[in-house]
Write a protein that holds these residues in place. Structure first.
Motif, PDB file in Angstrom:
ATOM      1  N   LEU A 268      40.246  26.964   9.361  1.00  0.00           N
ATOM      2  CA  LEU A 268      40.517  28.347   9.739  1.00  0.00           C
ATOM      3  C   LEU A 268      41.262  28.425  11.060  1.00  0.00           C
ATOM      4  O   LEU A 268      41.126  27.543  11.927  1.00  0.00           O
ATOM      5  N   SER A 269      42.030  29.500  11.216  1.00  0.00           N
ATOM      6  CA  SER A 269      42.593  29.850  12.517  1.00  0.00           C
ATOM      7  C   SER A 269      42.573  31.365  12.651  1.00  0.00           C
ATOM      8  O   SER A 269      42.463  32.087  11.656  1.00  0.00           O
ATOM      9  N   PHE A 270      42.672  31.831  13.904  1.00  0.00           N
ATOM     10  CA  PHE A 270      42.488  33.249  14.178  1.00  0.00           C
ATOM     11  C   PHE A 270      43.450  33.734  15.256  1.00  0.00           C
ATOM     12  O   PHE A 270      43.922  32.946  16.087  1.00  0.00           O
ATOM     13  N   SER A 271      43.670  35.042  15.269  1.00  0.00           N
ATOM     14  CA  SER A 271      44.262  35.669  16.444  1.00  0.00           C
ATOM     15  C   SER A 271      43.297  35.493  17.610  1.00  0.00           C
ATOM     16  O   SER A 271      42.117  35.172  17.416  1.00  0.00           O
ATOM     17  N   PRO A 272      43.748  35.687  18.855  1.00  0.00           N
ATOM     18  CA  PRO A 272      42.871  35.414  20.005  1.00  0.00           C
ATOM     19  C   PRO A 272      41.563  36.215  19.960  1.00  0.00           C
ATOM     20  O   PRO A 272      41.573  37.424  19.739  1.00  0.00           O
ATOM     21  N   LYS A 273      40.456  35.516  20.143  1.00  0.00           N
ATOM     22  CA  LYS A 273      39.133  36.144  20.160  1.00  0.00           C
ATOM     23  C   LYS A 273      38.499  35.999  21.538  1.00  0.00           C
ATOM     24  O   LYS A 273      38.651  34.979  22.212  1.00  0.00           O
ATOM     25  N   ARG A 274      37.794  37.039  21.941  1.00  0.00           N
ATOM     26  CA  ARG A 274      37.117  37.027  23.234  1.00  0.00           C
ATOM     27  C   ARG A 274      35.838  36.208  23.192  1.00  0.00           C
ATOM     28  O   ARG A 274      35.519  35.478  24.134  1.00  0.00           O
ATOM     29  N   LEU A 275      35.094  36.331  22.097  1.00  0.00           N
ATOM     30  CA  LEU A 275      33.828  35.612  21.986  1.00  0.00           C
ATOM     31  C   LEU A 275      33.352  35.653  20.542  1.00  0.00           C
ATOM     32  O   LEU A 275      33.833  36.445  19.721  1.00  0.00           O
TER      33      LEU A 275
ATOM     34  N   PHE B  27      26.068  33.969   9.551  1.00  0.00           N
ATOM     35  CA  PHE B  27      26.808  35.183   9.873  1.00  0.00           C
ATOM     36  C   PHE B  27      27.110  35.188  11.374  1.00  0.00           C
ATOM     37  O   PHE B  27      26.202  35.033  12.193  1.00  0.00           O
ATOM     38  N   VAL B  28      28.381  35.357  11.710  1.00  0.00           N
ATOM     39  CA  VAL B  28      28.780  35.370  13.123  1.00  0.00           C
ATOM     40  C   VAL B  28      29.882  36.408  13.319  1.00  0.00           C
ATOM     41  O   VAL B  28      30.750  36.581  12.455  1.00  0.00           O
ATOM     42  N   THR B  29      29.818  37.121  14.427  1.00  0.00           N
ATOM     43  CA  THR B  29      30.800  38.164  14.741  1.00  0.00           C
ATOM     44  C   THR B  29      31.776  37.662  15.789  1.00  0.00           C
ATOM     45  O   THR B  29      31.367  37.169  16.852  1.00  0.00           O
ATOM     46  N   LEU B  30      33.065  37.783  15.497  1.00  0.00           N
ATOM     47  CA  LEU B  30      34.130  37.453  16.439  1.00  0.00           C
ATOM     48  C   LEU B  30      34.699  38.748  17.007  1.00  0.00           C
ATOM     49  O   LEU B  30      35.058  39.654  16.253  1.00  0.00           O
ATOM     50  N   VAL B  31      34.787  38.820  18.328  1.00  0.00           N
ATOM     51  CA  VAL B  31      35.324  40.004  19.004  1.00  0.00           C
ATOM     52  C   VAL B  31      36.764  39.734  19.405  1.00  0.00           C
ATOM     53  O   VAL B  31      37.051  38.729  20.066  1.00  0.00           O
ATOM     54  N   GLU B  32      37.649  40.626  19.007  1.00  0.00           N
ATOM     55  CA  GLU B  32      39.070  40.453  19.301  1.00  0.00           C
ATOM     56  C   GLU B  32      39.323  40.470  20.804  1.00  0.00           C
ATOM     57  O   GLU B  32      38.739  41.268  21.540  1.00  0.00           O
ATOM     58  N   ALA B  33      40.181  39.585  21.266  1.00  0.00           N
ATOM     59  CA  ALA B  33      40.627  39.611  22.668  1.00  0.00           C
ATOM     60  C   ALA B  33      41.732  40.654  22.811  1.00  0.00           C
ATOM     61  O   ALA B  33      42.270  41.164  21.823  1.00  0.00           O
ATOM     62  N   ASP B  34      42.067  40.975  24.044  1.00  0.00           N
ATOM     63  CA  ASP B  34      43.175  41.890  24.284  1.00  0.00           C
ATOM     64  C   ASP B  34      44.490  41.147  24.084  1.00  0.00           C
ATOM     65  O   ASP B  34      44.762  40.146  24.746  1.00  0.00           O
ATOM     66  N   HIS B  35      45.300  41.621  23.153  1.00  0.00           N
ATOM     67  CA  HIS B  35      46.622  41.044  22.926  1.00  0.00           C
ATOM     68  C   HIS B  35      47.473  42.082  22.204  1.00  0.00           C
ATOM     69  O   HIS B  35      46.965  43.083  21.684  1.00  0.00           O
ATOM     70  N   ALA B  36      48.760  41.850  22.148  1.00  0.00           N
ATOM     71  CA  ALA B  36      49.681  42.870  21.651  1.00  0.00           C
ATOM     72  C   ALA B  36      49.958  42.766  20.157  1.00  0.00           C
ATOM     73  O   ALA B  36      50.599  43.657  19.594  1.00  0.00           O
ATOM     74  N   GLY B  37      49.484  41.713  19.502  1.00  0.00           N
ATOM     75  CA  GLY B  37      49.836  41.503  18.111  1.00  0.00           C
ATOM     76  C   GLY B  37      48.771  41.963  17.142  1.00  0.00           C
ATOM     77  O   GLY B  37      47.784  42.604  17.529  1.00  0.00           O
TER      78      GLY B  37
END
Length: 365
Positions: A158-165, A218-228
């Motif tokens: 897997l890969s993701f857009s930037p995540k904060r946590l 089950f795990v929650t990923l929080v999106e980081a601040d980014h423009a995309g």
């Protein structure tokens, strides 16, 4: 009519109208049909074999569906994940358009007094399903999530857009060892997806879907601040493809990963629901009441519900697609251009595919 299929050049999607689930998505590419979505094994068995009282959304579990609310319906009475995932939808419109096909569906029930509409768009030559859900009218607030599920015979990366946590809830999905098992630590959190705490005291890489051990997590990923866009990519090994799920982070700020890999021993799961990954983009905490109340996500500055109004309309968009990929890792970056999606691998190789770069309305909530 319990099912409808809509088609454009190179892609089709089928909807189970009894529960509003996307029952199948087929992308024609590389001389084969890619099927990125999962369907539960018990769908091929007599309905009478299922446990009594099972929510319709579990009995007909497939593909992707709208959760409204996500998880427990403990504000307005409804089954798990709400009426949109468990009750009939009507076809309002389904017709060819200049560049593909457009279909509109309406939930027969209302949610918090709101009419719920689903709009699906297929574009000729695009390997993506574009969908929008809208709440028209209503009062109070509603938590929401998409629930796309993919499945892997031999795991994937897997890969993701930037995540904060990343964070797990207070209690695992299967805390009773007589009924199931889990692998992650509960509760736990980490800013490093490659080193998330495990129940055994070590760490694991959330970017790797391994077929062992059997587990329900089950795990929650929080999106980081980014423009995309927000995105998740899954390189499925045995299936030799790349599954892509995209969102607008301003609309759906969290991505919840549900790993269902033989970790439930009771019916209808019976240890056979293996290799499944839910990629659940949402605006929610776990449960409707929790989403409206104080919760850890709100304390992180993350919205967990949409406000409804009698004369208002709330809408959010989502994209699911698949591309052929013989081997190799998922992309390190994904960027939207006006008419295509640009994917770059960790070693710098670039791939571009047709995509509606305006659909997700990035920069708008």
């Amino acid at each position: 009519m319990d099912r409808i299929t809509i088609t454009a050049k190179g892609i089709s999607v089928s909807v189970d109208l009894a529960v509003g689930h996307l029952a199948d998505l087929v992308v024609e590419a590389g001389g084969r049909g890619l099927r990125p979505l999962h369907r539960a094994p018990w769908l091929d068995e007599p309905p009478g074999d299922l446990p009594q009282g099972l929510p319709e959304g579990v009995a007909r579990l497939s593909g992707d569906f709208l959760c409204a609310p996500f998880s427990a319906s403990d504000v307005e009475a409804a089954p798990l994940h709400g009426w949109p995932a468990n009750s009939p939808w009507d076809v309002v419109e389904s017709a060819a358009v200049a560049d593909g096909w457009r279909a509109v569906f309406r939930l027969r029930r209302k949610v918090m007094g709101a009419a719920v509409e689903k709009t699906l768009r297929l574009r000729h030559g695009h390997p993506f399903l574009y969908q929008e859900h809208a709440f028209v009218g209503g009062s109070g607030a509603i938590s929401v999530a998409h629930h796309p599920m993919t499945v892997m015979r031999e795991g994937g990366r897997l890969s993701f857009s930037p995540k904060r946590l990343a964070a797990t809830p207070e209690i695992s999905l299967e805390p009773d060892p007589k009924r199931g098992r889990f692998a992650l630590a509960y509760p736990a959190r980490s800013a490093d997806l490659a080193a998330f705490p495990t129940a055994g005291g070590g760490t694991t890489d959330l970017r790797d879907y391994a077929m062992e051990p059997s587990r329900e997590d089950f795990v929650t990923l929080v999106e980081a601040d980014h423009a995309g866009p927000g995105w998740t990519a899954v390189a499925r090994r045995a299936e030799r493809d790349l599954v892509l799920v995209l969102k607008n982070p301003a609309e759906l700020p969290v991505t919840m990963l549900w790993t269902s890999n033989g970790g439930r021993d009771y019916a209808p799961w019976n240890g056979r629901h293996r290799g499944v990954l839910g990629i659940e983009d949402g605006r929610t905490a776990i449960g409707h009441a929790a989403s409206l109340d104080d919760n850890w996500l709100k304390r992180e500055g993350v919205a967990t519900a949409f406000a409804l109004a009698p004369d208002g309309r709330v809408a959010f968009r989502h994209v699911i697609g698949a591309l052929p990929q013989a081997d190799g890792p998922p992309p390190a970056s994904v960027a939207m251009l006006p008419d295509r999606l640009r994917l770059e691998t960790p070693d710098g190789a670039v791939r571009e595919v047709p995509f509606d770069g305006t659909f997700l309305r990035i920069g708008k909530a």
